[in-house]
Design a protein around this motif. Structure first.
Motif, PDB file in Angstrom:
ATOM      1  N   UNK A 157      37.673  41.547  65.138  1.00  0.00           N
ATOM      2  CA  UNK A 157      38.200  41.784  63.794  1.00  0.00           C
ATOM      3  C   UNK A 157      38.999  40.583  63.285  1.00  0.00           C
ATOM      4  N   UNK A 158      39.120  39.526  64.114  1.00  0.00           N
ATOM      5  CA  UNK A 158      39.813  38.313  63.678  1.00  0.00           C
ATOM      6  C   UNK A 158      38.988  37.540  62.661  1.00  0.00           C
ATOM      7  N   UNK A 159      37.687  37.825  62.597  1.00  0.00           N
ATOM      8  CA  UNK A 159      36.829  37.121  61.636  1.00  0.00           C
ATOM      9  C   UNK A 159      37.426  37.252  60.242  1.00  0.00           C
ATOM     10  N   UNK A 160      37.504  36.153  59.493  1.00  0.00           N
ATOM     11  CA  UNK A 160      38.120  36.229  58.167  1.00  0.00           C
ATOM     12  C   UNK A 160      37.340  37.163  57.256  1.00  0.00           C
ATOM     13  N   UNK A 161      38.086  37.788  56.348  1.00  0.00           N
ATOM     14  CA  UNK A 161      37.457  38.671  55.369  1.00  0.00           C
ATOM     15  C   UNK A 161      36.918  37.799  54.237  1.00  0.00           C
ATOM     16  N   UNK A 162      35.614  37.893  53.977  1.00  0.00           N
ATOM     17  CA  UNK A 162      35.038  37.106  52.882  1.00  0.00           C
ATOM     18  C   UNK A 162      35.246  37.839  51.572  1.00  0.00           C
ATOM     19  N   UNK A 163      35.671  37.099  50.581  1.00  0.00           N
ATOM     20  CA  UNK A 163      35.801  37.683  49.249  1.00  0.00           C
ATOM     21  C   UNK A 163      34.821  36.990  48.319  1.00  0.00           C
ATOM     22  N   UNK A 164      34.180  37.801  47.491  1.00  0.00           N
ATOM     23  CA  UNK A 164      33.221  37.285  46.524  1.00  0.00           C
ATOM     24  C   UNK A 164      33.911  37.225  45.162  1.00  0.00           C
ATOM     25  N   UNK A 165      33.758  36.106  44.439  1.00  0.00           N
ATOM     26  CA  UNK A 165      34.399  36.028  43.111  1.00  0.00           C
ATOM     27  C   UNK A 165      33.897  37.132  42.172  1.00  0.00           C
ATOM     28  N   UNK A 209      22.520  39.890  50.902  1.00  0.00           N
ATOM     29  CA  UNK A 209      23.811  39.208  50.801  1.00  0.00           C
ATOM     30  C   UNK A 209      23.942  38.532  49.442  1.00  0.00           C
ATOM     31  N   UNK A 210      25.165  38.451  48.904  1.00  0.00           N
ATOM     32  CA  UNK A 210      25.362  37.851  47.577  1.00  0.00           C
ATOM     33  C   UNK A 210      24.848  36.413  47.513  1.00  0.00           C
ATOM     34  N   UNK A 215      18.632  38.238  45.748  1.00  0.00           N
ATOM     35  CA  UNK A 215      19.527  39.347  45.401  1.00  0.00           C
ATOM     36  C   UNK A 215      20.063  39.224  43.979  1.00  0.00           C
ATOM     37  N   UNK A 216      20.071  37.982  43.453  1.00  0.00           N
ATOM     38  CA  UNK A 216      20.675  37.780  42.135  1.00  0.00           C
ATOM     39  C   UNK A 216      19.962  38.626  41.096  1.00  0.00           C
ATOM     40  N   UNK A 237      28.793  34.954  41.983  1.00  0.00           N
ATOM     41  CA  UNK A 237      29.606  36.111  42.380  1.00  0.00           C
ATOM     42  C   UNK A 237      29.155  37.397  41.707  1.00  0.00           C
ATOM     43  N   UNK A 238      30.053  38.368  41.688  1.00  0.00           N
ATOM     44  CA  UNK A 238      29.766  39.658  41.057  1.00  0.00           C
ATOM     45  C   UNK A 238      30.169  39.604  39.594  1.00  0.00           C
TER      46      UNK A 238
END
Lengths: 246, 246
Positions: A157-165, A209-210, A215-216, A237-238
């Motif tokens: 769970x140390x893996x960084x959390x990815x955030x999508x713009x 995946x974004x 996927x776009x 991003x979204x």
């Protein structure tokens, strides 16, 4: 309680949150600071007494049931979204709801305690990650000397959390202005906080995946409060397209 | 699960600890660092799979049942030993076992995981505060970013923990030497760690505080491992008199 090792518990209340379906829910408490919830306890004098001095604490644990996940069909291993959905880990080495006994624990902040609320005592809490209607089995004060282990090894769970713009189309901004007039001033922040974590189910994130051009332009929706938030994946991003009343 | 808000869970295992009766148990995890315990899971292939990657984490939560405290006769308020037994607090503002649903959570360190242990997987954990035989409903990895809130306000639990000095009579030291030969090298440390916290039940502590001369010379016993530890209160603390095989 029976000698066979089977135990029956009755909910002491439930949690009211803005998350009306599973797919908009942050995966851990605290990620969406704006996500307030209300613990609504049953209307009994004993439960009211049982809250005495809780106002001295800043945080509490909610012990709850993942009621939309039957314990009957738990999965011994799962693919955590944090690991991109490619790596299998044991379910007891995860916080997934698909556990042998679907019990969860969440540390949340105490915002307000209202013992005299109509229909039973209410505790407003901050940073909830729970589905609306989640049954509550217990609440406990958070006691740092027993509960806080800042240097615990978080394993995978140390893996960084990815955030999508997250971006808003003009139409969505107009929708927001209208809701704003209705008194939902922080709706935009809530949508951003939920959406940047990519609330889609794990299999969908894995498949689409974004970052994948295929996927776009795909459109999705998620429910938050009484709104259906329509969005689309683009290269950057979204993009929120519309916010519709449910 | 029934729609009425009643939930049934089956234990996935139990915890083996040195605490054979309620009155020697530390009141929070971590207080007795030497108190090792073993989580013994049921012997099923699924549960073994479910532990995959747990070895990456340093700590885990045990979600357990206070099985010696029926949920039927819970008390809306209790008098915490930490507050000298004089102040009433609501049971939901405490970590007392006498809760509406007698479910506990304990953060403990992971010492060793043995998937191939005879009779089912075993996880050796450190700092347990659980009665021997405690039924386990769930285990979860400790994830600091979700679980650790070092600056949470501990409310009334901020009161310092009082420790009473522990001394050993010669006879007790001889007993210890004999047990030492049996391979229990840290028995003395365990007895000190348990006893200095005053393991007597709250009503007894309240009625007979160690500081009260009327209490001196009163004899007590508590069970730890397979031993009955006999001790007496004196002016300068607890004196261990004898360590007897149970």
């Amino acid at each position: 309680m029976t000698p066979s090792g089977s135990f029956e518990f009755e909910a002491i209340g439930h949690v009211k949150t803005m998350f009306k379906d599973k797919f908009g829910i942050p995966r851990q408490p605290g990620l969406v600071a704006n996500a307030k919830g209300v613990i609504k306890l049953k209307n009994t004098p004993d439960l009211k007494t049982a809250l005495r001095t809780l106002d001295q604490f800043s945080h509490l644990w909610i012990v709850f049931v993942f009621h939309e996940h039957g314990g009957k069909n738990w999965k011994p291993s799962i693919r955590p979204p944090r690991l991109g959905g490619n790596v299998k880990v044991g379910v007891l080495a995860s916080r997934s709801p698909h556990r042998p006994n679907p019990i969860g624990i969440s540390a949340v902040s105490i915002e307000k305690i209202d013992l005299e609320a109509a229909g039973g005592p209410e505790i407003t809490v901050g940073g909830v990650d729970l589905l609306d209607g989640t049954p509550v089995l217990d609440i406990k004060p958070y006691i740092p000397y027993a509960d806080s282990i800042p240097d615990a090894n978080p394993g995978w769970a140390a893996a960084p959390i990815t955030k999508t713009p997250v971006h808003f189309e003009d139409e969505a901004l107009v929708d927001l202005q209208l809701k704003d007039a209705d008194g939902m001033q922080n709706l935009k922040e809530i949508i951003i906080e939920v959406l940047e974590l990519d609330p889609r189910p794990a299999f969908q994130k894995r498949k689409n995946p974004p970052s994948d051009p295929a996927t776009w332009k795909t459109r999705y929706g998620f429910a938050v409060l009484d709104y259906d938030v329509k969005y689309e994946i683009r290269e950057d991003g979204f993009w929120v397209l519309q916010i519709i009343d449910l």
